[in-house]
Scaffold this motif. Structure first.
Motif, PDB file in Angstrom:
ATOM      1  N   PRO A   1       0.814  -1.225   0.000  1.00  0.00           N
ATOM      2  CA  PRO A   1       0.000   0.000   0.000  1.00  0.00           C
ATOM      3  C   PRO A   1       0.846   1.273   0.000  1.00  0.00           C
ATOM      4  N   ILE A   2       2.010   1.215   0.611  1.00  0.00           N
ATOM      5  CA  ILE A   2       2.896   2.381   0.639  1.00  0.00           C
ATOM      6  C   ILE A   2       3.427   2.661  -0.764  1.00  0.00           C
ATOM      7  N   ALA A   3       3.781   1.604  -1.494  1.00  0.00           N
ATOM      8  CA  ALA A   3       4.229   1.776  -2.874  1.00  0.00           C
ATOM      9  C   ALA A   3       3.103   2.341  -3.735  1.00  0.00           C
ATOM     10  N   LEU A   4       1.868   1.903  -3.492  1.00  0.00           N
ATOM     11  CA  LEU A   4       0.729   2.429  -4.235  1.00  0.00           C
ATOM     12  C   LEU A   4       0.518   3.913  -3.930  1.00  0.00           C
ATOM     13  N   VAL A   5       0.652   4.286  -2.670  1.00  0.00           N
ATOM     14  CA  VAL A   5       0.557   5.706  -2.300  1.00  0.00           C
ATOM     15  C   VAL A   5       1.659   6.496  -2.997  1.00  0.00           C
ATOM     16  N   GLY A   6       2.853   5.932  -3.080  1.00  0.00           N
ATOM     17  CA  GLY A   6       3.958   6.581  -3.777  1.00  0.00           C
ATOM     18  C   GLY A   6       3.681   6.753  -5.258  1.00  0.00           C
ATOM     19  N   ILE A   7       3.088   5.740  -5.875  1.00  0.00           N
ATOM     20  CA  ILE A   7       2.741   5.836  -7.300  1.00  0.00           C
ATOM     21  C   ILE A   7       1.698   6.918  -7.512  1.00  0.00           C
ATOM     22  N   LEU A   8       0.696   6.964  -6.650  1.00  0.00           N
ATOM     23  CA  LEU A   8      -0.332   8.011  -6.771  1.00  0.00           C
ATOM     24  C   LEU A   8       0.259   9.398  -6.546  1.00  0.00           C
ATOM     25  N   ALA A   9       1.163   9.527  -5.583  1.00  0.00           N
ATOM     26  CA  ALA A   9       1.830  10.812  -5.350  1.00  0.00           C
ATOM     27  C   ALA A   9       2.673  11.202  -6.553  1.00  0.00           C
ATOM     28  N   GLY A  10       3.306  10.239  -7.194  1.00  0.00           N
ATOM     29  CA  GLY A  10       4.088  10.513  -8.388  1.00  0.00           C
ATOM     30  C   GLY A  10       3.231  10.971  -9.553  1.00  0.00           C
ATOM     31  N   ILE A  11       2.059  10.358  -9.709  1.00  0.00           N
ATOM     32  CA  ILE A  11       1.145  10.764 -10.779  1.00  0.00           C
ATOM     33  C   ILE A  11       0.687  12.197 -10.567  1.00  0.00           C
ATOM     34  N   VAL A  12       0.264  12.505  -9.351  1.00  0.00           N
ATOM     35  CA  VAL A  12      -0.203  13.862  -9.051  1.00  0.00           C
ATOM     36  C   VAL A  12       0.936  14.868  -9.191  1.00  0.00           C
TER      37      VAL A  12
END
Length: 104
Positions: free
Chosen positions: A10-21
């Motif tokens: 889930p932390i990696a997913l949060v990181g991916i979403l933060a990267g997209i934004v």
């Protein structure tokens, strides 16, 4: 052992979403780019995800609650290390009642 890696998903997913934004935020500020958009987007995604996972792993040594660790790692993944540190300093100065121009 595998539980620790599953906890990081889930932390990696949060990181991916933060990267997209973060990518779309930077792209809207800088319309003219000379490099390929896909390369820049991939770099932003991987960097943000890596930062989130590393910061979360470091913060897991503290006794902070889970959501605080996730929030701090997501903020660093989104803003970057330097900007997140400067924002934290400004928040602490605001909390202590000092303005931006005051010195200690």
């Amino acid at each position: 052992m595998i539980e620790h890696y599953i906890e990081l998903l889930p932390i990696a997913l949060v990181g991916i979403l933060a990267g997209i934004v973060s990518f779309f935020n930077e792209e809207s500020q800088e319309q003219a780019q000379h490099r390929s958009s896909l390369k820049v987007a991939l770099k932003s995604l991987l960097t943000s995800s890596f930062l989130c996972v590393i910061v979360y792993a470091v913060l897991s040594a503290t006794d902070l609650p889970y959501l605080a660790r996730v929030g701090i790692s997501a903020a660093i993944g989104f803003f970057g290390v330097e900007k997140a540190i400067s924002l934290a300093k400004e928040l602490l100065a605001f909390k202590n009642g000092r303005s931006k121009g005051d010195t200690q």
